[in-house]
Scaffold this active site. Sequence first.
Site, short mmCIF file in Angstrom:
data_model
loop_
_atom_site.label_atom_id
_atom_site.label_comp_id
_atom_site.label_asym_id
_atom_site.label_seq_id
_atom_site.Cartn_x
_atom_site.Cartn_y
_atom_site.Cartn_z
N GLY A 74 89.15 -14.38 -13.35
CA GLY A 74 89.24 -13.17 -12.37
C GLY A 74 90.24 -12.15 -12.86
O GLY A 74 89.89 -11.00 -12.54
N ASN A 157 95.54 -12.46 -1.00
CA ASN A 157 95.26 -13.91 -1.45
C ASN A 157 96.66 -14.48 -0.75
O ASN A 157 96.59 -15.79 -0.23
CB ASN A 157 95.44 -14.25 -2.76
CG ASN A 157 96.34 -13.32 -3.75
OD1 ASN A 157 96.50 -12.15 -3.80
ND2 ASN A 157 97.40 -13.94 -4.19
N GLN A 185 89.47 -13.41 -3.94
CA GLN A 185 89.82 -14.16 -3.01
C GLN A 185 88.38 -14.14 -1.75
O GLN A 185 88.29 -15.18 -1.01
CB GLN A 185 91.02 -13.68 -2.41
CG GLN A 185 91.63 -15.04 -1.37
CD GLN A 185 91.91 -16.23 -2.05
OE1 GLN A 185 91.50 -17.20 -1.57
NE2 GLN A 185 92.88 -16.20 -3.15
N ALA A 206 85.06 -17.81 -10.34
CA ALA A 206 84.32 -18.67 -9.60
C ALA A 206 85.08 -19.89 -8.98
O ALA A 206 84.51 -20.22 -7.88
CB ALA A 206 83.39 -19.26 -10.70
N HIS A 207 86.43 -20.14 -9.46
CA HIS A 207 87.14 -21.47 -8.89
C HIS A 207 87.48 -21.08 -7.43
O HIS A 207 87.99 -22.06 -6.74
CB HIS A 207 88.11 -21.68 -9.85
CG HIS A 207 89.21 -20.81 -9.64
ND1 HIS A 207 90.54 -21.33 -9.23
CD2 HIS A 207 89.60 -19.72 -10.42
CE1 HIS A 207 91.65 -20.45 -9.45
NE2 HIS A 207 90.98 -19.39 -10.19
N THR A 243 81.56 -16.05 -27.36
CA THR A 243 80.63 -16.51 -27.20
C THR A 243 80.37 -17.01 -25.99
O THR A 243 81.47 -17.40 -25.18
CB THR A 243 80.43 -17.92 -28.08
OG1 THR A 243 80.77 -17.26 -29.53
CG2 THR A 243 79.37 -18.83 -28.12
N CYS A 331 106.78 -17.23 -6.26
CA CYS A 331 107.88 -17.96 -6.44
C CYS A 331 107.48 -19.60 -6.45
O CYS A 331 106.91 -20.13 -5.54
CB CYS A 331 108.86 -17.98 -5.71
SG CYS A 331 108.63 -18.38 -4.04
C1 LIG Z 1 92.91 -16.10 -7.68
C2 LIG Z 1 92.79 -14.60 -7.80
C3 LIG Z 1 92.73 -13.94 -8.97
C4 LIG Z 1 93.05 -14.53 -10.33
O1 LIG Z 1 91.73 -15.09 -10.54
P1 LIG Z 1 91.75 -16.35 -11.82
O2 LIG Z 1 90.18 -16.67 -12.05
O3 LIG Z 1 92.58 -17.48 -11.27
O4 LIG Z 1 92.30 -15.69 -13.18
C5 LIG Z 1 93.00 -12.60 -8.85
N1 LIG Z 1 93.11 -11.89 -7.70
C6 LIG Z 1 92.97 -12.60 -6.58
C7 LIG Z 1 92.82 -11.83 -5.20
C8 LIG Z 1 93.12 -13.79 -6.43
O5 LIG Z 1 93.03 -14.54 -5.67
#
Ligand SMILES: *Cc1c(COP(=O)(O)O)cnc(C)c1O
Length: 393
Positions: A74, A157, A185, A206-207, A243, A331
């Site tokens: 993301g 987030n 988010q 995706a996570h 890739t 933090c």
């Molecule tokens: C988690 C998050 C990201 C970063 O995504 P990653 O896949 O962990 O790099 C960016 N923006 C928001 C609002 C997020 O919650």
Amino acid sequence: MKVPRPVYLDFAATTPVDERVLEAMLPYFTEFFGNSSSVHHFGQKADSAVENSRDSLAKSLNCQTSEIIFTGCGSEADNLAIKGVCLAMRQKNGADHLLVPPTEHPAVLRSAQQLARDFDFELEYLPVDQFGITTAEDVAHRIRPTTALVSVMYANNEIGSINPIAEIGSVCRQKGIPFHTDAVQAAAYLDINVDDLNVDLLSLGAHKFYGPKGVGALYVRKGTPIKPIQTGGSQEFGLRAGTSNTPYLVGFARALELAGEERAQRTAHVIKLRDQIIERVLDTIPDSRLTGHPKLRLPNHASFVFENVDGNNLLTLLDVEGFACSSGSACKTGNPEPSEVLRAIGMSDSWASGSLRVTLGSTSTADDVEAFLGILPKLVERQRNRQRSINLR
Ligand SMILES: *Cc1c(COP(=O)(O)O)cnc(C)c1O
């Protein structure tokens, strides 16, 4: 009541991979391991998996297949949107101004700050209200003919607030300025139809919805000026070299499909628990406040501040008792700086240092929440007493 510990209450940080997602991914590590750019049979197998994943994302977002750019996370999608569009817009018409609220994720904020510091862009911060929300009028008043990009996150987030993306997008469209939203988010629970949202660019990871870590995507509306940030091979329409990570793209697509199909049930499950947490915390803990909007917030997201509490110490106490939460701020260990988001919404340090974020998900149960709510007031009290005795010393 027996609750298996530890209890995970940090789904905004990341989620476990759904079994069904893992199952879809597995053959692409071993059996169909080809490089999707190769001409032979192995390459073709991988390529069709990549393109099917792209099709699937396009369906989820209601866009064209060629408008999906897969990225490594993301954060990378945010970097590509901010830097890629600003650099292209400057080359196109000299635009050198960008509008971003100060409450954005660091992936957006630091990208915008880097453009200002190293590439002579003028970064103007959009106002946010006490809930961290930016309005369409706020944007309308600040857009200039030289604005290269407006970027406003879909849902925050740290404090869960949801921005009026469709309205902001409509203002940007009228003025002909590209509009990006970080939906990393939001995508787990909110509608991500890019036409309904009036967005030109939208970031996903995706996570945050039971897919694998280390894969993301940027939606780029056809005709939006954008340059690659990572150059090399011609993958991803020349906008992101490297890739293709076939198993992860397959997992990403499956996770987003499931999020769409199960959105109503998932929302119903977490929203009840969330409302219970918010009500009980504010009721039972003196000098506590909800952060973010009381209604316009993610259904799985509860976030608080407690006056005169060290949020990091509270997290440690919670962890010892078997509850994994977050302070919701940048933090981590040892950094006593209150979060930039809480400062931006006008929170004083004596409140902002005592932040707690509780985020729910598929494995959250009513028993877990009950156990958590039973212990939290005692831990806040213990932390306050300790803080008081330190102050007296
Ligand atoms: C988690 C998050 C990201 C970063 O995504 P990653 O896949 O962990 O790099 C960016 N923006 C928001 C609002 C997020 O919650």
